[in-house]
Design an enzyme around this catalytic site. Structure first.
Site, PDB file in Angstrom:
ATOM      1  N   ASP A 178      -7.132   3.717  10.440  1.00  0.00           N
ATOM      2  CA  ASP A 178      -6.673   3.152   9.182  1.00  0.00           C
ATOM      3  C   ASP A 178      -7.805   3.460   8.199  1.00  0.00           C
ATOM      4  O   ASP A 178      -8.923   2.950   8.353  1.00  0.00           O
ATOM      5  CB  ASP A 178      -6.429   1.644   9.336  1.00  0.00           C
ATOM      6  CG  ASP A 178      -5.234   1.175   8.507  1.00  0.00           C
ATOM      7  OD1 ASP A 178      -4.909   1.874   7.526  1.00  0.00           O
ATOM      8  OD2 ASP A 178      -4.660   0.127   8.827  1.00  0.00           O
ATOM      9  N   ARG A 206       7.103   0.123   1.785  1.00  0.00           N
ATOM     10  CA  ARG A 206       7.006  -1.005   2.714  1.00  0.00           C
ATOM     11  C   ARG A 206       5.841  -1.921   2.370  1.00  0.00           C
ATOM     12  O   ARG A 206       4.855  -1.487   1.788  1.00  0.00           O
ATOM     13  CB  ARG A 206       6.919  -0.525   4.163  1.00  0.00           C
ATOM     14  CG  ARG A 206       5.825   0.490   4.450  1.00  0.00           C
ATOM     15  CD  ARG A 206       6.306   1.331   5.645  1.00  0.00           C
ATOM     16  NE  ARG A 206       5.260   2.148   6.228  1.00  0.00           N
ATOM     17  CZ  ARG A 206       4.909   3.344   5.775  1.00  0.00           C
ATOM     18  NH1 ARG A 206       5.476   3.834   4.686  1.00  0.00           N
ATOM     19  NH2 ARG A 206       3.981   4.038   6.392  1.00  0.00           N
ATOM     20  N   ASP A 211     -11.262  -0.890  13.018  1.00  0.00           N
ATOM     21  CA  ASP A 211     -11.629  -0.910  11.599  1.00  0.00           C
ATOM     22  C   ASP A 211     -13.093  -1.297  11.452  1.00  0.00           C
ATOM     23  O   ASP A 211     -13.677  -1.907  12.344  1.00  0.00           O
ATOM     24  CB  ASP A 211     -10.732  -1.896  10.849  1.00  0.00           C
ATOM     25  CG  ASP A 211      -9.269  -1.455  10.858  1.00  0.00           C
ATOM     26  OD1 ASP A 211      -9.027  -0.239  10.816  1.00  0.00           O
ATOM     27  OD2 ASP A 211      -8.384  -2.324  10.928  1.00  0.00           O
ATOM     28  N   CYS A 247     -11.072  -8.889  15.317  1.00  0.00           N
ATOM     29  CA  CYS A 247      -9.926  -8.979  14.408  1.00  0.00           C
ATOM     30  C   CYS A 247     -10.197  -8.330  13.051  1.00  0.00           C
ATOM     31  O   CYS A 247     -11.188  -8.612  12.387  1.00  0.00           O
ATOM     32  CB  CYS A 247      -9.543 -10.436  14.189  1.00  0.00           C
ATOM     33  SG  CYS A 247      -8.188 -10.611  13.001  1.00  0.00           S
ATOM     34  N   ARG A 282       0.824  -1.211   0.000  1.00  0.00           N
ATOM     35  CA  ARG A 282       0.000   0.000   0.000  1.00  0.00           C
ATOM     36  C   ARG A 282       0.850   1.250   0.000  1.00  0.00           C
ATOM     37  O   ARG A 282       0.572   2.212  -0.697  1.00  0.00           O
ATOM     38  CB  ARG A 282      -0.909  -0.009   1.227  1.00  0.00           C
ATOM     39  CG  ARG A 282      -1.572   1.336   1.488  1.00  0.00           C
ATOM     40  CD  ARG A 282      -2.681   1.245   2.479  1.00  0.00           C
ATOM     41  NE  ARG A 282      -3.624   0.216   2.103  1.00  0.00           N
ATOM     42  CZ  ARG A 282      -4.170  -0.651   2.953  1.00  0.00           C
ATOM     43  NH1 ARG A 282      -3.880  -0.599   4.225  1.00  0.00           N
ATOM     44  NH2 ARG A 282      -5.021  -1.546   2.529  1.00  0.00           N
ATOM     45  N   TYR A 283       1.873   1.254   0.845  1.00  0.00           N
ATOM     46  CA  TYR A 283       2.760   2.409   0.921  1.00  0.00           C
ATOM     47  C   TYR A 283       3.929   2.165  -0.024  1.00  0.00           C
ATOM     48  O   TYR A 283       4.324   1.022  -0.263  1.00  0.00           O
ATOM     49  CB  TYR A 283       3.307   2.553   2.333  1.00  0.00           C
ATOM     50  CG  TYR A 283       2.275   2.805   3.399  1.00  0.00           C
ATOM     51  CD1 TYR A 283       1.705   4.066   3.544  1.00  0.00           C
ATOM     52  CD2 TYR A 283       1.873   1.803   4.279  1.00  0.00           C
ATOM     53  CE1 TYR A 283       0.779   4.318   4.539  1.00  0.00           C
ATOM     54  CE2 TYR A 283       0.947   2.043   5.281  1.00  0.00           C
ATOM     55  CZ  TYR A 283       0.408   3.307   5.410  1.00  0.00           C
ATOM     56  OH  TYR A 283      -0.499   3.546   6.395  1.00  0.00           O
TER      57      TYR A 283
HETATM   58  C1  PLP Z   1       0.076  -0.716   8.987  1.00  0.00           C
HETATM   59  C2  PLP Z   1       0.585  -1.065   7.707  1.00  0.00           C
HETATM   60  C3  PLP Z   1       1.944  -0.880   7.401  1.00  0.00           C
HETATM   61  C4  PLP Z   1       2.920  -0.299   8.387  1.00  0.00           C
HETATM   62  O1  PLP Z   1       2.618   1.028   8.708  1.00  0.00           O
HETATM   63  P1  PLP Z   1       3.532   1.877   9.698  1.00  0.00           P
HETATM   64  O2  PLP Z   1       2.798   3.151   9.909  1.00  0.00           O
HETATM   65  O3  PLP Z   1       4.849   2.057   9.014  1.00  0.00           O
HETATM   66  O4  PLP Z   1       3.683   1.074  10.951  1.00  0.00           O
HETATM   67  C5  PLP Z   1       2.376  -1.216   6.142  1.00  0.00           C
HETATM   68  N1  PLP Z   1       1.530  -1.707   5.213  1.00  0.00           N
HETATM   69  C6  PLP Z   1       0.222  -1.880   5.469  1.00  0.00           C
HETATM   70  C7  PLP Z   1      -0.660  -2.411   4.398  1.00  0.00           C
HETATM   71  C8  PLP Z   1      -0.299  -1.575   6.726  1.00  0.00           C
HETATM   72  O5  PLP Z   1      -1.594  -1.776   6.975  1.00  0.00           O
HETATM   73  S1  SF4 Z   2      -6.092  -9.305  15.961  1.00  0.00           S
HETATM   74 FE1  SF4 Z   2      -6.537 -11.016  14.513  1.00  0.00          FE
HETATM   75  S2  SF4 Z   2      -4.551 -11.485  13.616  1.00  0.00           S
HETATM   76 FE2  SF4 Z   2      -4.146 -10.328  15.501  1.00  0.00          FE
HETATM   77  S3  SF4 Z   2      -3.893 -11.886  17.102  1.00  0.00           S
HETATM   78 FE3  SF4 Z   2      -6.020 -11.248  17.138  1.00  0.00          FE
HETATM   79  S4  SF4 Z   2      -7.062 -12.741  15.836  1.00  0.00           S
HETATM   80 FE4  SF4 Z   2      -4.887 -12.887  15.357  1.00  0.00          FE
END
Ligand code: PLP
Ligand code: SF4
Length: 396
Positions: A338, A124, A301, A140, A120-121
């Site tokens: 997010d 990373r 979320d 979750c 996405r970014y």
């Molecule tokens: C959260 C996330 C990251 C990491 O984000 P940081 O702000 O750098 O911790 C990278 N990719 C995805 C898709 C994410 O959801």
């Molecule tokens: S939030 Fe989802 S992925 Fe993370 S530990 Fe809990 S069940 Fe597992």
């Protein structure tokens, strides 16, 4: 009544499993084999409310139930509102799907160039390496794939994922997540870490894991050796409530820290669990004492069946305001949403700035007092005018 806790106490012991040999209790495979996964097993130890019974009956269509004996001990069995209980025992609220909720609320599948990899970014990637966890959190974000209750049929493609990362020099940061990466065997994990470490453009490797919280026994000396060997490996653990900060978790964090793993924490803001400034403060203080730096506090979320956990964002902002200035700066996480649909993490902060223009910025401090910081310089006096170059235009 404000939340209060015995700050000197760190819960420890085998609780309901006092009869089990310590060697079993400390064995992570034993903990996994003895997880509580059905309403019947739960009812041997506590009385499920009608809400919870309905939730359990539905769970297998949504997200499986599993609780390690270690984590189950942290539940107050006489309190249907216990904050630990709410995180892992399903309730009827999970069956209520709201209009705005989505199976893949963060649009991860759209940003996935190969199965299990979310790019996405620009710099990373999120590498989902398994769909299993030691226990399942009812809120979750990835319940669509985690535990495979929804027949998502998730198959992480390690080789494809690794090749994608190798072929994209712009990727400098790889985040292993899932599911829980620490459920992989030492051998698989070592394979992944060694392959990632061998990619010259991958500078930063981190793991998102709730294993230290659900299954601290998994943080073995052998695992720590792997982190040492391929380090620095950073880790974000996931603690939501101060009751989760036990002597065992503290010891596991110590083992990780001493193996050179810098630790952060991600919490999700959850109704009836941690949507309270005193609870949050107790949590972040315990984290610092375990060498863990609070990293993110997530607004939940928009996952399907999550509305019974939803906290008003204004409440979250109020909690952040209660932290800033009132406790150690290191203790304060970044509160983020997010962005639904896949916009990435965006900070949601209390407003301290009252106004800003070319002249000055006006802002309030943690006590609500107003301060000003001028943005223009207005020279009053020059100490050594002969040292100033002639073309200087400081005199008016
Ligand atoms: C959260 C996330 C990251 C990491 O984000 P940081 O702000 O750098 O911790 C990278 N990719 C995805 C898709 C994410 O959801
Ligand atoms: S939030 Fe989802 S992925 Fe993370 S530990 Fe809990 S069940 Fe597992």
């Amino acid at each position: 009544m404000p939340y209060s806790e015995d700050r000197s106490a760190w819960y420890e012991g085998q609780g309901l499993w006092a009869h089990v040999p310590a060697s079993d209790w400390q064995d992570w495979v034993w903990q996994l084999k003895n997880r509580l996964t059905t309403a019947e097993q739960l009812e041997r130890h506590l009385t499920l409310t009608p809400e919870e019974k309905a939730g359990c009956a539905f769970a297998n269509q949504k997200l499986a139930v599993a609780i390690t004996p270690y984590f189950f001990n942290l539940i107050d069995r006489n309190d249907p509102n216990c904050p630990i209980r709410k995180q892992v025992i399903p309730r009827a609220g999970e069956m209520v799907i709201s209009e705005e909720e989505k199976i893949d609320s963060l649009g991860e599948d759209e940003h996935s160039p190969v199965p299990g990899l979310v790019h996405r970014y620009p710099d990373r990637v999120l590498f989902l390496v398994t769909d299993r966890c030691a226990a399942y959190c009812r809120y979750c974000t990835r319940s669509r794939l985690v535990s495979n209750a929804q027949d998502y049929n998730f198959h992480p493609e390690y080789e494809q994922g690794l090749r994608y990362i190798e072929a994209h020099p712009e990727i400098r940061d790889v985040l292993l997540s899932g599911g829980d990466p620490l459920l992989l065997s030492d051998k698989k994990l070592e394979h992944l870490l060694s392959r990632l470490r061998a990619i010259p453009h991958v500078e930063f490797i981190r793991i998102g894991s709730r294993i230290p919280v659900f299954l601290p026994q998994r943080i073995t000396p052998a695992l720590c050796e792997i982190f040492k060997k391929y380090g620095p490996i950073w880790m974000s653990i996931h603690v939501n409530h101060p009751k989760e900060a036990t002597a065992e978790l503290k010891a596991a964090c110590e083992r990780l820290s001493f193996a050179g793993v810098p630790l952060g924490n991600q919490s999700v803001l959850l109704k009836g669990v941690n949507d309270d400034a005193d609870v949050m403060k107790a949590l972040v203080h315990r984290l610092l004492r375990m060498r863990v730096r609070p990293y993110y506090l997530y607004q939940m979320d928009l996952i399907t069946g999550g509305s019974h956990f939803k906290v008003d964002v204004r409440k979250g902002i109020e909690i952040m305001r209660a932290l800033r200035g009132h406790t150690t700066g290191y203790a304060i996480p970044q509160y983020v949403i997010d962005a639904p649909g896949g916009g990435g993490k965006v900070p949601i902060n209390p407003e301290y700035v009252e106004s800003v223009n070319d002249e000055e910025i006006v802002f309030r401090n943690y006590e609500g007092k107003t301060f000003r910081y001028p943005l223009k310089s207005t020279p009053k006096k020059v100490s050594n005018p002969e040292l100033i170059p002639v073309e200087a235009t400081i005199y008016q």
